[in-house]
Design a protein around this motif. Structure first.
Motif, short mmCIF file in Angstrom:
data_model
loop_
_atom_site.label_atom_id
_atom_site.label_comp_id
_atom_site.label_asym_id
_atom_site.label_seq_id
_atom_site.Cartn_x
_atom_site.Cartn_y
_atom_site.Cartn_z
N GLY A 135 1.00 -1.18 0.05
CA GLY A 135 -0.04 -0.02 0.10
C GLY A 135 0.76 1.20 -0.16
N SER A 136 2.05 0.98 -0.54
CA SER A 136 2.89 2.31 -0.33
C SER A 136 3.60 2.35 -1.45
CB SER A 136 3.89 2.34 0.89
OG SER A 136 4.84 3.28 0.89
N SER A 137 3.63 3.42 -2.54
CA SER A 137 4.28 3.82 -3.60
C SER A 137 5.69 4.15 -3.26
CB SER A 137 3.62 4.95 -4.42
OG SER A 137 3.54 6.00 -3.73
N TRP A 138 5.95 4.79 -2.09
CA TRP A 138 7.18 5.34 -1.84
C TRP A 138 7.91 4.39 -1.31
CZ3 TRP A 138 7.54 10.73 1.02
CH2 TRP A 138 6.85 11.82 0.17
N SER A 139 7.65 3.44 -0.61
CA SER A 139 8.38 2.16 -0.28
C SER A 139 8.75 1.31 -1.27
CB SER A 139 7.77 1.52 0.92
OG SER A 139 7.42 2.02 2.05
N THR A 140 7.83 1.18 -2.14
CA THR A 140 7.98 0.54 -3.54
C THR A 140 9.11 1.20 -4.16
OG1 THR A 140 5.84 -0.42 -3.56
CG2 THR A 140 6.88 -0.65 -5.61
N ILE A 141 9.05 2.22 -4.43
CA ILE A 141 10.07 2.92 -5.33
C ILE A 141 11.34 3.00 -4.39
CG2 ILE A 141 10.84 5.17 -5.95
CD1 ILE A 141 7.79 5.81 -6.61
N ALA A 142 11.37 3.04 -3.21
CA ALA A 142 12.79 3.13 -2.40
C ALA A 142 13.47 1.68 -2.50
CB ALA A 142 12.31 3.44 -1.19
N THR A 143 12.75 0.93 -2.78
CA THR A 143 13.46 -0.81 -2.69
C THR A 143 13.44 -1.30 -3.93
OG1 THR A 143 11.01 -1.39 -2.19
CG2 THR A 143 12.54 -1.04 -0.05
N VAL A 144 12.23 -1.73 -4.47
CA VAL A 144 12.26 -2.40 -5.75
C VAL A 144 12.56 -1.82 -6.84
CG1 VAL A 144 10.90 -3.88 -7.37
CG2 VAL A 144 10.58 -4.29 -4.97
N GLY A 145 12.00 -0.39 -6.76
CA GLY A 145 12.47 0.56 -7.78
C GLY A 145 13.72 0.97 -7.80
N VAL A 146 14.55 1.01 -6.63
CA VAL A 146 16.18 1.57 -6.76
C VAL A 146 16.73 0.12 -7.17
CG1 VAL A 146 18.02 1.81 -5.10
CG2 VAL A 146 15.96 2.98 -4.77
N ALA A 147 16.40 -0.84 -6.74
CA ALA A 147 17.14 -2.04 -7.32
C ALA A 147 16.96 -2.31 -8.66
CB ALA A 147 16.73 -3.57 -6.59
N GLY A 148 15.70 -2.08 -9.28
CA GLY A 148 15.46 -1.97 -10.72
C GLY A 148 16.03 -1.16 -11.43
N MET A 149 16.45 -0.02 -10.83
CA MET A 149 17.03 1.25 -11.66
C MET A 149 18.70 0.68 -11.70
SD MET A 149 15.24 3.86 -12.49
CE MET A 149 16.94 5.02 -12.68
N GLY A 150 19.27 0.06 -10.72
CA GLY A 150 20.59 -0.54 -10.84
C GLY A 150 20.79 -1.45 -11.94
N ILE A 151 19.83 -2.48 -11.92
CA ILE A 151 19.54 -3.44 -13.05
C ILE A 151 19.43 -3.16 -14.29
CG2 ILE A 151 18.43 -5.79 -13.70
CD1 ILE A 151 17.56 -6.15 -10.74
N GLY A 152 18.51 -1.93 -14.57
CA GLY A 152 18.11 -1.53 -15.83
C GLY A 152 19.52 -0.92 -16.66
N LEU A 153 20.11 0.02 -15.51
CA LEU A 153 21.20 0.89 -15.99
C LEU A 153 22.43 -0.15 -16.35
CD1 LEU A 153 21.22 3.66 -13.36
CD2 LEU A 153 20.62 3.97 -15.59
N SER A 154 22.44 -1.08 -15.56
CA SER A 154 23.58 -2.26 -16.11
C SER A 154 23.30 -2.71 -17.50
CB SER A 154 23.51 -3.37 -15.15
OG SER A 154 22.64 -4.22 -15.20
N MET A 155 22.16 -2.62 -17.98
CA MET A 155 21.81 -3.02 -19.27
C MET A 155 21.85 -1.79 -20.53
SD MET A 155 19.16 -6.22 -18.69
CE MET A 155 18.02 -5.13 -17.84
N ASP A 156 22.26 -0.61 -19.68
CA ASP A 156 22.16 0.58 -20.72
C ASP A 156 20.81 0.82 -21.20
OD1 ASP A 156 25.11 0.55 -20.70
OD2 ASP A 156 25.14 -0.63 -22.15
N ILE A 157 19.65 0.82 -20.30
CA ILE A 157 18.47 0.89 -20.89
C ILE A 157 18.29 2.67 -20.21
CG2 ILE A 157 15.99 0.72 -20.02
CD1 ILE A 157 16.86 -1.96 -19.60
N ASN A 158 17.48 3.61 -21.05
CA ASN A 158 17.21 4.78 -20.60
C ASN A 158 16.49 4.95 -19.32
OD1 ASN A 158 16.20 7.35 -20.49
ND2 ASN A 158 15.54 7.57 -22.42
#
Length: 495
Positions: A135-158
């Motif tokens: 029930g929290s967008s902020w907690s989702t962004i701060a956890t899975v979102g941050v991890a997803g950014m790291g993974i995506g950037l490692s694949m050179d995704i915008n």
């Protein structure tokens, strides 16, 4: 209330205020809100107090006495009490579910869905599921979102594309989860059953989510090679959760039990309480916590200290006290709304607006843009729900539109548009967490701008618009306003 007081309140207050005088409290609140939130970087509570004080001063210049204004504020607060109760129960559920390992179990199995080939679609799906669960967008962004950014950037995704997928998924849950504070606020302030509100939002949110999935499917298949994927961050999170929680598919029985209770028409309050109770027992008998720890977790939230900062941010939350920030804001905002409504200032503004907002399409479109305007001017998501809920509720009912149309529209316009405002609390938070500016991820935050468009299309066609009979209208007006039918001047709907 004395007969003298009653006489003062029941006279035609619509003509007491020129529309330009009636908007003075809004202008003062907006200016103080912008200065406080953007310049001083402080919470919006005091600007709300300043707005309430201004509304009181303007009302007193029109002849109202202080004891009348107190009564107006009390009435406003009473209208927020159902939402306040649900918010407190949500705090109990979140705390007990984190302590009971229920949230950890759902996140653990959700992270296993990561797919290199369809990364953007997968991260959208995972963020959607987890945000609904917690029930929290902020907690989702701060956890899975941050991890997803790291993974995506490692694949050179915008990075803007990644952020768009994360934010779209996170705010899907912020809009649809019964544990979300915005969801409970929108339903509570419009006197709509929480789960009726969620079901009615399916009309706009499901098509928006489907469109978002299709768009990211085509975007993702064109930008992902799949060979350079690194799941180290995800693996670290999963390993840390296994170290500190008992992860078991059996714990899925907790949310399933709550869903079953809902299907059997149990009201939201008792269903959420039962969910909190299940989490409490899971904390003791599954996770091995003491009774004292389980009680403290339900009160003050779960506390964990691991070597993984993302896990700590996700699980250090919940509890009854975690909702006091939102509760206090709702109470203060409703004192402002109470004075504005019962003094007649809100009706003067509404009378002017409704000359333009003709028909169902005009009313729903006006509601959406009112919520967006408040997000832009006040930089706060909660206020974009609270203020329009009081502005438009009576008009929806008088036009034979079920209140759940309003509660849905408040979420379409208020909850979702907050991410596009760079200086709002949501826009600042997303930039601080994901490192992407609002104007960069905005084109890819597809769900957030698609749902309001769908809402306006439905309003124009009449599809998915719930109507009420004249009898139901009278019953709702009596139930919500009671004897206030004579106290609040009705705004003409023949426009």
């Amino acid at each position: 209330m004395s007969d003298e007081e009653k006489t003062i309140i029941t006279e035609d207050t619509t003509n007491r205020f020129n529309v330009f005088v009636a908007i003075i409290p809004f202008v003062v609140m907006i200016i103080s809100m912008l200065y406080a939130v953007i310049k001083l970087d402080v919470d919006p509570h005091i600007p709300l107090v300043i707005g309430t004080a201004t509304a009181a001063i303007v009302a007193m210049t029109a002849g109202y006495k202080w004891h009348e204004l107190e009564e107006f504020m009390y009435k406003g607060i009473r209208l927020a009490l159902p939402a306040v109760i649900i918010l407190m129960l949500v705090g109990l559920v979140i705390g007990s579910w984190i302590g009971g390992g229920i949230v950890a179990t759902m996140i653990y199995y959700g992270l296993q869905l990561i797919s290199p080939t369809y990364f953007l679609v997968t991260i959208l799906l995972i963020c959607s599921i987890i945000s609904v669960v917690i029930g929290s967008s902020w907690s989702t962004i701060a956890t899975v979102g941050v991890a997803g950014m790291g993974i995506g950037l490692s694949m050179d995704i915008n990075p803007a594309m990644i952020a768009g997928a994360v934010v779209s998924g996170a705010y899907f849950g912020d809009k649809m989860s019964p544990l979300s504070d915005t969801t409970t606020l929108a339903s509570g302030l419009t006197h709509v059953d929480l789960f009726d509100h969620i079901k009615h939002m399916l009309w706009t949110t499901v098509p928006a989510l489907i469109i978002t999935f299709i768009a990211f499917f085509f975007i993702g298949t064109n930008v992902i090679g799949g060979e350079n994927i690194s799941t180290e961050k995800i693996d670290e999170m999963m390993f840390t959760m296994q170290e500190h929680f008992v992860i078991s598919p059996w714990l899925f029985l907790a949310p399933i039990a709550v869903l079953v209770l809902i299907l059997f028409k149990m009201p939201a309050g008792p269903a959420l309480f039962m969910g909190a109770l299940i989490g409490f027992f899971c904390h003791i008998f599954v996770q091995g916590g003491s009774v004292a720890t389980a009680v403290d977790t339900m009160t003050n939230g779960f506390v964990i200290d691991t070597s993984n900062a993302a896990v700590d941010r996700l699980f250090n939350s919940g509890g009854l006290m975690s909702m006091m920030y939102t509760v206090s804001m709702a109470v203060i905002a409703m004192t402002f709304a109470g004075i504005m409504e019962y003094s007649g200032m809100l009706q003067s503004i509404m009378h002017y607006i409704l000359k333009i907002a003709k028909g169902t399409f005009g009313l729903i479109t006006t509601t959406i843009f009112s919520s967006i305007f408040i997000n832009v001017s006040c930089a706060e998501q909660y206020i974009s729900i609270i203020v329009p809920s009081r502005m438009y509720l009576r008009t929806y009912i008088e036009r034979n539109l079920a209140p759940k149309n309003l509660s849905r529209t408040l979420e379409d316009g208020g909850t979702l548009s907050s991410v596009f405002v760079p200086w709002s609390t949501d826009g600042v938070y997303i930039y601080g967490t994901l490192g992407v500016f609002a104007w960069q991820y905005a084109p890819f935050t597809i769900l957030n701008f698609t749902a309001p468009i769908i809402a306006m299309i439905l309003a124009a066609t009449g599809i998915g618009i719930a109507k009420i009979t004249d009898k139901e209208k009278e019953e709702l007006l009596h139930e919500i306003y009671g004897n206030d039918d004579d106290e609040i001047p009705s705004v003409s709907t023949n426009v």
